[in-house]
Design an enzyme around this catalytic site. Sequence first.
Site, PDB file in Angstrom:
ATOM      1  N   GLU A 156       0.823  -1.272  -0.071  1.00  0.00           N
ATOM      2  CA  GLU A 156       0.076   0.032  -0.049  1.00  0.00           C
ATOM      3  C   GLU A 156       0.906   1.226   0.018  1.00  0.00           C
ATOM      4  O   GLU A 156       0.444   2.195   0.777  1.00  0.00           O
ATOM      5  CB  GLU A 156      -1.007  -0.162   1.193  1.00  0.00           C
TER       6      GLU A 156
ATOM      7  N   ASP B 258      -8.881  -8.757   2.094  1.00  0.00           N
ATOM      8  CA  ASP B 258      -8.644  -7.958   3.524  1.00  0.00           C
ATOM      9  C   ASP B 258      -9.720  -7.887   4.542  1.00  0.00           C
ATOM     10  O   ASP B 258     -10.577  -7.089   4.340  1.00  0.00           O
ATOM     11  CB  ASP B 258      -8.578  -6.430   2.851  1.00  0.00           C
TER      12      ASP B 258
ATOM     13  N   GLU C 289     -13.204  -3.490  11.112  1.00  0.00           N
ATOM     14  CA  GLU C 289     -13.023  -2.460   9.920  1.00  0.00           C
ATOM     15  C   GLU C 289     -14.078  -2.459   8.944  1.00  0.00           C
ATOM     16  O   GLU C 289     -14.585  -1.472   8.374  1.00  0.00           O
ATOM     17  CB  GLU C 289     -11.693  -2.548   9.266  1.00  0.00           C
TER      18      GLU C 289
HETATM   19  C1  GCU Z   1      -6.493  -2.525   5.495  1.00  0.00           C
HETATM   20  C2  GCU Z   1      -6.694  -1.236   6.204  1.00  0.00           C
HETATM   21  C3  GCU Z   1      -5.530  -0.329   6.553  1.00  0.00           C
HETATM   22  C4  GCU Z   1      -4.152  -0.974   6.765  1.00  0.00           C
HETATM   23  C5  GCU Z   1      -3.982  -2.311   6.066  1.00  0.00           C
HETATM   24  C6  GCU Z   1      -2.820  -3.131   6.530  1.00  0.00           C
HETATM   25  O1  GCU Z   1      -5.954  -1.801   4.080  1.00  0.00           O
HETATM   26  O2  GCU Z   1      -7.794  -0.268   5.614  1.00  0.00           O
HETATM   27  O3  GCU Z   1      -5.789   0.786   7.226  1.00  0.00           O
HETATM   28  O4  GCU Z   1      -3.238  -0.256   6.755  1.00  0.00           O
HETATM   29  O5  GCU Z   1      -5.044  -2.916   5.809  1.00  0.00           O
HETATM   30  O6  GCU Z   1      -3.327  -4.274   7.059  1.00  0.00           O
HETATM   31  O7  GCU Z   1      -1.594  -2.857   6.589  1.00  0.00           O
END
Ligand code: GCU
Length: 827
Positions: free
Chosen positions: A287, A367, A395
């Site tokens: 990410e 996720d 979440e």
């Molecule tokens: C999800 C989540 C993020 C988090 C990521 C992770 O995408 O929305 O907030 O950082 O997981 O597990 O690293």
Amino acid sequence: MSIETGIDGWLRYAALPADISSQYRRFSSIFVSENIKTSPVYTAGKEVQDGLRRILGQEVGISFEIDSNHTSAVIISTIDTSPTTLSTAQVPKLKEDGFWLNTQAENDCIHIIGQNERGALYGAFEYLMRLAQGNFEPVTAANNPSAPIRWVNQWDNLDGSIERGYGGLSIFFRDGEVVEDMTRVAQFARLLSSVRLNAVVVNNVNANPKLFSKTNLEGLRRIADTMRPWGLRIGISLYFDSPREFGGLPTSDPLDPDVNNWWTDITAKLYEKVPDLIGYTIKANSEGQPGPLTYNRTLADGANMFARALKPYGDGVVMYRAFVYNHHLDESKWSNDRANAAVEYFKDLDDQFDDNVIVQIKWGPIDFQVREPPSPLLANLRKTKVAIEFQVAQEYLGQQSHFVYMAPLWKEVLDFDMRIDGKPSAIRDIVSGERLNWSRSGYTTVLNIGSDNTWIGHHLSLSNLYAYGRMTWDPLSDPTSIIQDWTRLTFSLNKTVVDTVTKISMESWPTYENYSGNLGIQTLCDIIYTHYGPSPGSQDGNGWGQWTRANATSIGMDRTVASGSGNTAQYPQEVAKIYENIETTPDNLLLWFHHVPYTHRLKSGKTVIQHFYDAHYEGAAHAQTFPTEWAKLKGLIDDSRFENVAFKLQYQAGHAIVWRDSVNNFYHGKCGIADEKGRVANYPWRIEAENMRLSGYTVVSVTPAEAASGGKAIVTESNENPGTAKAEVPFPSGTYDIAVNYFDHLGGVSKYEIFLNDQCVGKWSGDLPSKLGHDFSELLDGHSATRVTFRSVPVAKGDVFKIVGQPDGKELAPLDYVSFLPEGIVD
Ligand code: GCU
């Protein structure tokens, strides 16, 4: 009834009724083998003393010297420090952290003997939690963990916010630094320890290197010192590019000697403050985060760099997250699939990780969705040890403004048989290390405990932390008995209370799945913005890869080898075969693995689209039963927690209708296939706000359109003057529940009043952001859409119904529609 804040969670130790407690034996003393305050055995003694006082009303003294004529004592020790050879002789070999509890020991004593100090404390909690449930059954048994790694990951930021946190600010950090007051940290440690969790990673996986400042290193020492007496060790998340961005080095290349020295140095500083640091959690090349791939090195090169730094300090481990994927994936390519990423990145590195690296794998391939198959990576690493990652934080499951009890979901995952090499390979046996002979593996979970008294934002949702601990210790535990135990400990021994909470809890996941995303399509929440309310269109048309590939005629991800992304082949053969074939793929994962027409018939005989419609109606209707069930508990539990939960379940019931209508209207609009039962896009008991006579209000379009009934809402023309919407009631005279759907977003607290013939029949404020902890939106959308209901209002046909909305700040008293609901109708 007394006021209870919830701060003690399931460790209230409520007094048993006198007629029950008087039946129990009386103790002469508590013997504790350790007289050092930092020892968990010492803590165990104090805890037992406190528990006996609170549960049984017995004042019992603690002694550190055993009296040779001891009778009726509670004796707490480790196996090595036990004062009675007689009892240790009976103890079978215990695993690390295990314990022996014998309530029928010689001289009318209770023996609590830990394999280590932590184990002794676990045994003490076990004994007390039995007593607190009025369970006086004799027990003589060893109790061992399924796996050595039983961690939690807090996603706390140094500024005090918590990523995906819905229960207040961090208990660890504020304004860039570790907090001074450790009271909540100790209380938290007590809760974790009571369910036998043994480590906490204290900061967000999206880590900030300012954690290494002098004050923060000292702060970490404070946290570790506070947790140690509870048998908990701490770990931290590291930011991969720290050497370059924080240390002033030109690179963070994991093979660069200076970079290695930098981490060695940081590690030394950390161990100076926290000599029993449990290790590091690493999110890298994920990410947008930098990582070894940024420097043309392998993920193993990256992980091993941290492993080398930890090695001299004993048993510290690197938890290297497998959440590595490209979030700029091109949807136009049919074979692209984010679900393939973890195996693609990690499988070939299986023999390349150092011994103290554990790969941390989210339970599903995407996720934490409402339903996924288990991650295929769990069956692809043989030499590399793994930890499964769950998410107690809801979440994608209603963010603790909806309640979803997750133990049944985890149980399904853990019971799943991966059939590695054609042999039984339940995921619980893979992660315990048993199946592939690993010495150190196990569990971790994303956790979002905050400074709220509820800890987590919703009293009922704390059950997930309790259940997580219970299941990591014993994954064969039954989710129903876990929630029963939790309810007795948290609320009351009363049967109605236990049965009601159990019923709501056990129904909560299927209900949420029904109204949020069926057949393996994932949680259809907005994935770009807050991950909360419905926005099925947000899944597609972007690079995040949570695609549904819904078009006018068909829907679902084709993950087959035959015609799709080939993801099924990542599973061991027998499992791959099941998912490759549409006939053998279970309905609840159909759209995860196959792309089908909306008219495809399920095993149930329904078409996909009709199943969507029906499931959303069933789910939303079922959510209405939760507040009604809960109402039975009035007077049976304390008012404060009763009211708090009642409010939240009522909110959830309203938002479930928002979900139902958004998702159904979205797909109805896409495919144009009518609901056989005529419900979708047909709401006979509604008056749309935009169709009322407006003064000071104006009509606006809502995005996404399906978040508002008819795609439109009304807002006041200015943010100062009230607006009025009026209409004559067109329904037959009778008694109705009047439901008003409106939007409650950030930026102001609007006020509303409703009138029938100028008589006020209800009022409310748009103040949900101060009452609920989920991620709020600033817009009119599926997150902010909500419902307030006024019960049993006598209404005559032709009555003038009026709403007056007073705007505030950016919130322009937005309204969507009014429903007049005859008994039994949920419109
Ligand atoms: C999800 C989540 C993020 C988090 C990521 C992770 O995408 O929305 O907030 O950082 O997981 O597990 O690293």
